[in-house]
Motif scaffolding. Structure first.
Motif, short mmCIF file in Angstrom:
data_model
loop_
_atom_site.label_atom_id
_atom_site.label_comp_id
_atom_site.label_asym_id
_atom_site.label_seq_id
_atom_site.Cartn_x
_atom_site.Cartn_y
_atom_site.Cartn_z
N MET A 160 0.73 -1.07 0.22
CA MET A 160 -0.14 -0.03 0.22
C MET A 160 0.86 1.11 0.00
SD MET A 160 -1.34 1.31 3.35
CE MET A 160 -0.09 2.67 3.19
N ASP A 201 -7.44 -14.26 -19.19
CA ASP A 201 -6.18 -14.24 -17.91
C ASP A 201 -5.62 -15.55 -17.95
OD1 ASP A 201 -5.79 -12.41 -15.18
OD2 ASP A 201 -4.80 -14.37 -14.99
N HIS A 210 -6.00 -14.24 -8.57
CA HIS A 210 -5.40 -15.65 -8.16
C HIS A 210 -4.18 -15.32 -7.43
CE1 HIS A 210 -1.99 -15.07 -11.05
NE2 HIS A 210 -3.04 -14.32 -11.79
N SER A 223 -1.22 -9.62 -8.18
CA SER A 223 -1.17 -8.44 -7.29
C SER A 223 -2.05 -8.09 -6.55
CB SER A 223 -0.28 -7.33 -7.99
OG SER A 223 1.11 -7.47 -8.54
N SER A 224 -3.29 -8.41 -7.25
CA SER A 224 -4.58 -8.22 -6.77
C SER A 224 -5.22 -9.38 -5.75
CB SER A 224 -5.75 -8.07 -7.86
OG SER A 224 -5.29 -7.09 -8.78
N ARG A 239 -7.19 -4.61 0.50
CA ARG A 239 -6.47 -3.64 0.29
C ARG A 239 -6.93 -2.31 0.90
NH1 ARG A 239 -3.14 -6.91 -0.78
NH2 ARG A 239 -2.12 -7.54 -2.74
N VAL A 240 -5.93 -1.36 1.32
CA VAL A 240 -6.60 -0.19 1.84
C VAL A 240 -6.94 0.68 0.85
CG1 VAL A 240 -5.65 1.87 3.10
CG2 VAL A 240 -4.73 -0.36 3.77
N CYS A 274 3.14 -11.28 -1.74
CA CYS A 274 2.57 -10.92 -2.92
C CYS A 274 3.70 -10.01 -3.65
CB CYS A 274 1.37 -9.76 -2.79
SG CYS A 274 0.45 -9.29 -3.94
N GLU A 282 4.03 -3.91 -8.34
CA GLU A 282 4.73 -3.86 -9.53
C GLU A 282 5.05 -2.35 -9.92
OE1 GLU A 282 1.83 -5.13 -8.85
OE2 GLU A 282 1.00 -3.01 -9.24
N LYS A 286 -6.94 0.01 -5.04
CA LYS A 286 -8.34 0.90 -4.81
C LYS A 286 -8.96 1.64 -5.96
CE LYS A 286 -5.48 3.62 -2.05
NZ LYS A 286 -4.15 3.20 -2.75
C1 LIG Z 1 1.32 -6.50 -0.24
C2 LIG Z 1 0.59 -5.52 -1.12
C3 LIG Z 1 -0.12 -4.63 -0.63
C4 LIG Z 1 -0.84 -3.78 -1.48
N1 LIG Z 1 -1.50 -2.66 -0.76
C5 LIG Z 1 -2.29 -1.96 -1.45
C6 LIG Z 1 -3.46 -1.17 -0.76
O1 LIG Z 1 -3.39 -1.29 0.40
N2 LIG Z 1 -4.24 -0.23 -1.39
C7 LIG Z 1 -3.92 -0.32 -2.85
O2 LIG Z 1 -4.81 0.32 -3.64
N3 LIG Z 1 -3.19 -1.08 -3.55
C8 LIG Z 1 -2.35 -2.00 -3.07
N4 LIG Z 1 -1.57 -2.56 -3.44
C9 LIG Z 1 -1.33 -2.77 -5.13
C10 LIG Z 1 -2.45 -3.25 -5.65
O3 LIG Z 1 -2.70 -4.70 -5.29
C11 LIG Z 1 -1.77 -3.47 -7.33
O4 LIG Z 1 -1.44 -2.31 -7.68
C12 LIG Z 1 -2.85 -3.90 -8.08
O5 LIG Z 1 -3.76 -5.14 -7.50
C13 LIG Z 1 -2.41 -4.24 -9.51
O6 LIG Z 1 -3.57 -4.77 -10.15
P1 LIG Z 1 -2.99 -5.33 -11.69
O7 LIG Z 1 -4.38 -5.52 -12.32
O8 LIG Z 1 -2.15 -4.13 -12.62
O9 LIG Z 1 -2.12 -6.49 -11.62
P2 LIG Z 1 -2.78 -8.17 -11.25
O10 LIG Z 1 -3.55 -8.20 -9.98
O11 LIG Z 1 -1.40 -8.99 -11.11
O12 LIG Z 1 -3.26 -8.73 -12.61
C14 LIG Z 1 -2.47 -8.85 -13.68
C15 LIG Z 1 -3.08 -10.23 -14.50
O13 LIG Z 1 -2.65 -10.27 -15.60
C16 LIG Z 1 -2.55 -11.67 -15.99
N5 LIG Z 1 -1.52 -11.71 -17.04
C17 LIG Z 1 -0.18 -11.74 -16.78
N6 LIG Z 1 0.54 -12.20 -18.04
C18 LIG Z 1 -0.55 -12.45 -18.88
C19 LIG Z 1 -0.60 -13.43 -20.08
N7 LIG Z 1 0.68 -13.35 -20.79
N8 LIG Z 1 -1.62 -14.01 -20.47
C20 LIG Z 1 -2.79 -13.84 -19.76
N9 LIG Z 1 -2.82 -13.16 -18.55
C21 LIG Z 1 -1.67 -12.67 -17.97
C22 LIG Z 1 -2.13 -12.34 -14.54
O14 LIG Z 1 -2.47 -13.60 -14.47
C23 LIG Z 1 -2.84 -11.36 -13.61
O15 LIG Z 1 -4.10 -12.01 -13.07
C24 LIG Z 1 -0.74 -3.62 -2.77
C25 LIG Z 1 0.13 -4.79 -3.44
C26 LIG Z 1 0.74 -5.80 -2.65
C27 LIG Z 1 1.48 -6.76 -3.31
#
Ligand SMILES: Cc1cc2nc3c(=O)[nH]c(=O)nc-3n(C[C@H](O)[C@H](O)[C@H](O)COP(=O)(O)OP(=O)(O)OC[C@H]3O[C@@H](n4cnc5c(N)ncnc54)[C@H](O)[C@@H]3O)c2cc1C
Length: 433
Positions: free
Chosen positions: A1, A77, A83, A87-88, A93-94, A357, A360, A390
């Motif tokens: 976060m 996905d 999953h 990262s989600s 998440r806050v 986790c 990124e 969020k």
């Molecule tokens: C410990 C931790 C605490 C956090 N705390 C907070 C918080 O308190 N508040 C907040 O707002 N944010 C927080 N975050 C950040 C937030 O969780 C992430 O920024 C956000 O979830 C990112 O989402 P995303 O969709 O970009 O990535 P992801 O959730 O990783 O999604 C990416 C998706 O792409 C898919 N993918 C990747 N490559 C391929 C491919 N080649 N083919 C098909 N599918 C593919 C993956 O399977 C995955 O499901 C935190 C993160 C962590 C790790």
């Protein structure tokens, strides 16, 4: 976060300087030609055909916004929505609007609050728990003082809290050594992995097409992408593509992104509270952010998972596909030390659950929401950098507008800025104090 602070980001990259420089050829960022003009995606009377890759917070909400705006959308996905390796994929998440004096993010959170609330009503399922957020500072509190005028100007409730009042309200928290405290009453936490699946389900109900499939790194020709290829060899064509692949963005776009989005290992511990003791539940305890020698934060027990404690310090570089997700003893020790300092009633509490986790991280912690530098019908959505969850609904709404109407991203989220900051990191990466 984490917040989007340049210092925390650059320190993070410095941690992995050796490993990351080995993966990216210096000067690659500069070798990429400038972005072609952004154009709206149109297709006669019917909605354009779009493919969104990635069903995490960024891709899921973008696919849903595009679908609700009338596009024909396929969401893919590799493992499913929210999953364990995404990262989600954690439990919670806050959500908070205090953003280190950054008005763009504060406004985005404000919009996100509205959209999360609307989504809850559609889903008939609560995912946003309002606990308030208590910010505790052992030293410098500029994070709060710089944010307060921005929040107040937008009608967001935030106030300094006298320590005597804080002690009265939360006797389970020890405030010794805290210099100042601030209270954001509307903040709270979101059910993370659960809401990714709820977004996916709504997307399918709205007529979106969904599949579990891995997309291989795409090849652009003549300033466009015609089709993507799946790991099983199938080709899927579309008018435009959104790649929201979280920590895997660099793997899909080794040139345009590469290690510009770096994946760092982040460990989270859920402590078991004493039997029958509700002092650490969401009804009696706020989300807290503790600014001391390190920045730590915690979320009260949700869905009976335990009292979550995490260290916001950036971890080592990690491979999101292959890393083991077993929390290290030193992380548990750090979390226990914080409990001993601030939550004495939890000294000796057992670890009930844990998660590993990854953040990124973009070059300076800002999101990337723009077209690919060499393909006008490819959008890149990533760089959540520890604070993106969020924003999902607000970011999805914004990106859908960019794709369908050809609007430009906020300068903070442009590829030009990403490339500029990445160029500063490649070659000799800079250590920041
Ligand atoms: C410990 C931790 C605490 C956090 N705390 C907070 C918080 O308190 N508040 C907040 O707002 N944010 C927080 N975050 C950040 C937030 O969780 C992430 O920024 C956000 O979830 C990112 O989402 P995303 O969709 O970009 O990535 P992801 O959730 O990783 O999604 C990416 C998706 O792409 C898919 N993918 C990747 N490559 C391929 C491919 N080649 N083919 C098909 N599918 C593919 C993956 O399977 C995955 O499901 C935190 C993160 C962590 C790790």
């Amino acid at each position: 976060m984490t917040d989007a602070s340049p210092i925390s980001r650059r320190s993070a990259l410095a941690l992995g300087a050796v490993a990351t420089t080995a993966l990216v050829a210096p000067g690659l960022a500069q070798a990429i030609t400038p972005a072609p003009a952004r154009r709206p995606v149109r297709r006669g009377g019917v909605g354009p055909r779009l493919i969104v890759v990635g069903a995490g917070a960024f891709g899921g909400w973008t696919a849903l916004a595009l679908k609700r705006a009338g596009a024909q959308v396929t969401l893919l996905d590799a493992w499913g929505a929210g999953h364990s390796r995404a990262s989600s994929g954690d439990e919670t998440r806050v959500i908070r609007a205090m953003y280190n004096g950054n008005a763009t993010y504060t406004e985005m959170v404000q919009r996100a609050f509205t959209l999360w609330t609307e989504a809850e009503a559609r889903w008939q399922r609560p995912v946003l728990t309002t606990t308030g957020a208590l910010y505790l500072f052992e030293g410098d509190d500029a994070f709060a003082t710089q944010s307060m005028p921005i929040m107040r100007a937008r009608g967001i409730a935030v106030e300094p809290m006298a320590l005597a009042e804080a002690r009265r309200r939360w006797p389970q928290i020890r405030f010794d050594g805290i210099r100042t405290a601030y209270w954001e009453s509307g903040a709270g936490f979101l059910a993370a992995r659960a809401s990714c699946e709820l977004v996916r389900e709504e997307f399918v109900r709205a007529g979106g097409s969904w599949e579990i499939a891995r997309v291989v790194p795409p090849t652009m020709r003549a300033g466009r992408l015609d089709a993507i290829t799946l790991a099983d060899g199938r080709r899927l064509d579309a008018d435009a593509f959104v790649f929201a692949c979280g920590p895997w963005m660099g793997e899909l776009f080794p040139d345009a992104i590469g290690t510009g989005i770096a994946s760092t290992r982040q460990e989270v511990v859920y402590f078991g509270t004493p039997a029958g003791d509700t002092r650490y539940d969401a009804a009696n305890c706020p989300v807290w952010v503790h600014f001391g020698a390190r920045r730590m934060y915690g979320i009260p027990g949700n869905e009976r998972r335990g009292f979550k404690v995490a260290d916001d310090t950036s971890g080592s570089l990690a491979n999101p596909t292959t890393m083991d997700r077993i929390v290290r003893p030193e992380t548990i020790a750090t979390a226990r030390a914080l409990l001993a300092r601030r939550f004495p009633g939890l000294v000796g509490a057992p670890v009930a659950e844990s998660r590993v986790c990854q953040y990124e991280f973009s070059p300076i912690g800002d999101f990337l929401l723009d077209t690919h530098p060499t393909a006008s019908n490819v959008w890149l959505a990533g760089g959540g950098s520890g604070h993106g969850f969020k924003m999902g609904p607000a970011l999805g709404e914004q990106l859908a507008r960019q794709v369908l109407e050809g609007t430009a991203p906020a300068p903070l989220f442009s590829y030009a800025r990403f490339a500029e900051e990445r160029a500063k990191l490649t070659g000799a990466r800079r250590q920041h104090s």
